[in-house]
Design a protein around this motif. Structure first.
Motif, PDB file in Angstrom:
ATOM      1  N   ALA A 161       3.198   4.660 -14.070  1.00 23.25           N
ATOM      2  CA  ALA A 161       3.420   3.111 -14.731  1.00 23.25           C
ATOM      3  C   ALA A 161       2.620   3.293 -16.169  1.00 23.25           C
ATOM      4  CB  ALA A 161       2.004   2.531 -14.100  1.00 23.25           C
ATOM      5  N   ILE A 162       1.544   4.539 -16.777  1.00 26.22           N
ATOM      6  CA  ILE A 162       0.746   3.813 -18.777  1.00 26.22           C
ATOM      7  C   ILE A 162       2.178   4.963 -18.690  1.00 26.22           C
ATOM      8  CG2 ILE A 162      -0.056   4.985 -19.936  1.00 26.22           C
ATOM      9  CD1 ILE A 162      -2.553   5.074 -18.032  1.00 26.22           C
ATOM     10  N   LEU A 163       2.948   6.015 -17.991  1.00 21.74           N
ATOM     11  CA  LEU A 163       3.953   7.224 -18.194  1.00 21.74           C
ATOM     12  C   LEU A 163       5.655   6.372 -18.839  1.00 21.74           C
ATOM     13  CD1 LEU A 163       3.260  10.159 -17.126  1.00 21.74           C
ATOM     14  CD2 LEU A 163       2.790   9.894 -19.057  1.00 21.74           C
TER      15      LEU A 163
ATOM     16  N   LYS B 153       5.423   2.626 -19.199  1.00 21.87           N
ATOM     17  CA  LYS B 153       5.314   1.936 -20.319  1.00 21.87           C
ATOM     18  C   LYS B 153       5.852   2.575 -21.664  1.00 21.87           C
ATOM     19  CE  LYS B 153       1.610  -0.613 -22.478  1.00 21.87           C
ATOM     20  NZ  LYS B 153       0.548  -1.271 -22.077  1.00 21.87           N
ATOM     21  N   HIS B 154       5.556   3.873 -22.081  1.00 23.28           N
ATOM     22  CA  HIS B 154       5.765   4.432 -23.195  1.00 23.28           C
ATOM     23  C   HIS B 154       7.411   5.264 -23.014  1.00 23.28           C
ATOM     24  CE1 HIS B 154       1.834   3.870 -25.022  1.00 23.28           C
ATOM     25  NE2 HIS B 154       1.060   4.067 -23.504  1.00 23.28           N
ATOM     26  N   GLY B 155       7.688   5.016 -22.118  1.00 20.87           N
ATOM     27  CA  GLY B 155       8.942   5.519 -22.524  1.00 20.87           C
ATOM     28  C   GLY B 155       9.121   7.186 -22.281  1.00 20.87           C
ATOM     29  N   ILE B 156       8.073   7.517 -20.951  1.00 22.55           N
ATOM     30  CA  ILE B 156       8.028   9.326 -20.870  1.00 22.55           C
ATOM     31  C   ILE B 156       8.090   9.792 -19.417  1.00 22.55           C
ATOM     32  CG2 ILE B 156       6.551  10.752 -20.990  1.00 22.55           C
ATOM     33  CD1 ILE B 156       4.780   9.491 -23.045  1.00 22.55           C
TER      34      ILE B 156
ATOM     35  N   PRO C  17       0.374  -1.871   0.443  1.00 20.90           N
ATOM     36  CA  PRO C  17      -0.240  -0.350   0.049  1.00 20.90           C
ATOM     37  C   PRO C  17       1.399   1.319   0.310  1.00 20.90           C
ATOM     38  CG  PRO C  17       0.268  -1.141   2.179  1.00 20.90           C
ATOM     39  CD  PRO C  17       1.228  -2.040   1.496  1.00 20.90           C
ATOM     40  N   ALA C  18       0.553   2.619  -0.634  1.00 18.89           N
ATOM     41  CA  ALA C  18       1.294   3.237  -1.387  1.00 18.89           C
ATOM     42  C   ALA C  18       0.785   4.830  -0.149  1.00 18.89           C
ATOM     43  CB  ALA C  18       1.313   3.875  -2.095  1.00 18.89           C
ATOM     44  N   SER C  19       1.270   5.660   0.062  1.00 17.66           N
ATOM     45  CA  SER C  19       0.490   6.252   0.616  1.00 17.66           C
ATOM     46  C   SER C  19      -0.555   7.316  -0.522  1.00 17.66           C
ATOM     47  CB  SER C  19       1.785   7.251   0.829  1.00 17.66           C
ATOM     48  OG  SER C  19       2.370   8.281  -0.035  1.00 17.66           O
ATOM     49  N   ARG C  20      -1.487   8.030   0.477  1.00 14.67           N
ATOM     50  CA  ARG C  20      -2.561   8.408  -0.181  1.00 14.67           C
ATOM     51  C   ARG C  20      -1.791   9.466  -1.511  1.00 14.67           C
ATOM     52  NH1 ARG C  20      -8.014   9.668   2.644  1.00 14.67           N
ATOM     53  NH2 ARG C  20      -7.007   8.262   4.369  1.00 14.67           N
ATOM     54  N   GLY C  21      -0.821  10.391  -1.599  1.00 14.87           N
ATOM     55  CA  GLY C  21      -1.010  11.366  -2.778  1.00 14.87           C
ATOM     56  C   GLY C  21      -0.375  10.530  -3.745  1.00 14.87           C
ATOM     57  N   ASP C  22       0.788   9.139  -3.176  1.00 16.94           N
ATOM     58  CA  ASP C  22       1.189   8.361  -4.334  1.00 16.94           C
ATOM     59  C   ASP C  22       0.628   7.645  -5.028  1.00 16.94           C
ATOM     60  OD1 ASP C  22       3.675   8.943  -3.499  1.00 16.94           O
ATOM     61  OD2 ASP C  22       4.016   7.400  -2.908  1.00 16.94           O
ATOM     62  N   ASP C  23      -0.999   7.097  -4.476  1.00 13.25           N
ATOM     63  CA  ASP C  23      -2.045   5.516  -4.663  1.00 13.25           C
ATOM     64  C   ASP C  23      -2.926   7.040  -6.477  1.00 13.25           C
ATOM     65  OD1 ASP C  23      -3.259   3.835  -5.407  1.00 13.25           O
ATOM     66  OD2 ASP C  23      -5.277   4.556  -3.423  1.00 13.25           O
ATOM     67  N   ASP C  24      -2.461   8.092  -5.712  1.00 12.11           N
ATOM     68  CA  ASP C  24      -3.635   8.946  -7.067  1.00 12.11           C
ATOM     69  C   ASP C  24      -2.482   9.273  -8.201  1.00 12.11           C
ATOM     70  OD1 ASP C  24      -5.004  11.251  -4.681  1.00 12.11           O
ATOM     71  OD2 ASP C  24      -4.990   9.289  -4.803  1.00 12.11           O
ATOM     72  N   PHE C  25      -1.184   9.275  -7.937  1.00 16.42           N
ATOM     73  CA  PHE C  25      -0.575   9.262 -10.191  1.00 16.42           C
ATOM     74  C   PHE C  25       0.090   8.295  -9.721  1.00 16.42           C
ATOM     75  CE2 PHE C  25      -0.746  13.208  -8.246  1.00 16.42           C
ATOM     76  CZ  PHE C  25      -1.919  14.503  -9.276  1.00 16.42           C
TER      77      PHE C  25
END
Length: 147
Positions: free
Chosen positions: A140-142, A144-147, A127-135
């Motif tokens: 992960a998507i960024l 994955k696309h190398g951004i 489980p991550a903290s509340r701020g990390d959970d939102d982003f």
């Protein structure tokens, strides 16, 4: 009688063309033309033309061709039904029959079902903290696309 006359005329014309071709010094072509032009007269002399003429105007012969056509249609229909029902080619059906005849045949190992629980225990991410959970999904998507 007319068929024999026509075949004789065609042969004579072909031999005339062969002579003209040989006169032009094209001997190989002339011999080939002469060979083709002798075929109709040979068919007349062997009786094939008379037999064909008798067959073409015979109702019994045409009925025989109709029966042969019906037999061909029935044969092809049964082949189509057999392929749809039996599945596959003749080689595949023979191989399946051989496999079915074996007593020591073993079923291949089944793969794990895709929706059921596998043999591995499911791991949950920490489980991550509340701020990390939102982003975290966006990161992960960024990544994955190398951004």
């Amino acid at each position: 009688m007319i068929a024999e006359t026509v075949c004789s005329a065609v042969s004579a014309a072909g031999l005339g063309i062969a002579i003209v071709t040989a006169y032009r010094k094209r001997y190989l072509a002339a011999v080939r033309i002469a060979a083709y032009s002798l075929v109709p007269i040979g068919l007349v002399m062997t009786g094939v033309v008379e037999w064909l003429a008798d067959t073409a105007f015979s109702p019994t012969a045409w009925a025989g061709f109709g029966v042969l056509g019906l037999a061909w249609v029935l044969f092809m229909t049964t082949r189509a039904v057999e392929r749809r029902r039996g599945g596959g080619t003749r080689k595949e059906r023979r191989a399946a029959a051989r496999e079915a005849g074996r007593s020591d045949a073993v079923a291949p190992a089944a793969a794990a079902p895709s929706l059921g629980q596998g043999t591995r225990p499911a791991t949950r991410p920490a489980p991550a903290s509340r701020g990390d959970d939102d982003f975290s999904d966006i990161e992960a998507i960024l990544k994955k696309h190398g951004i």
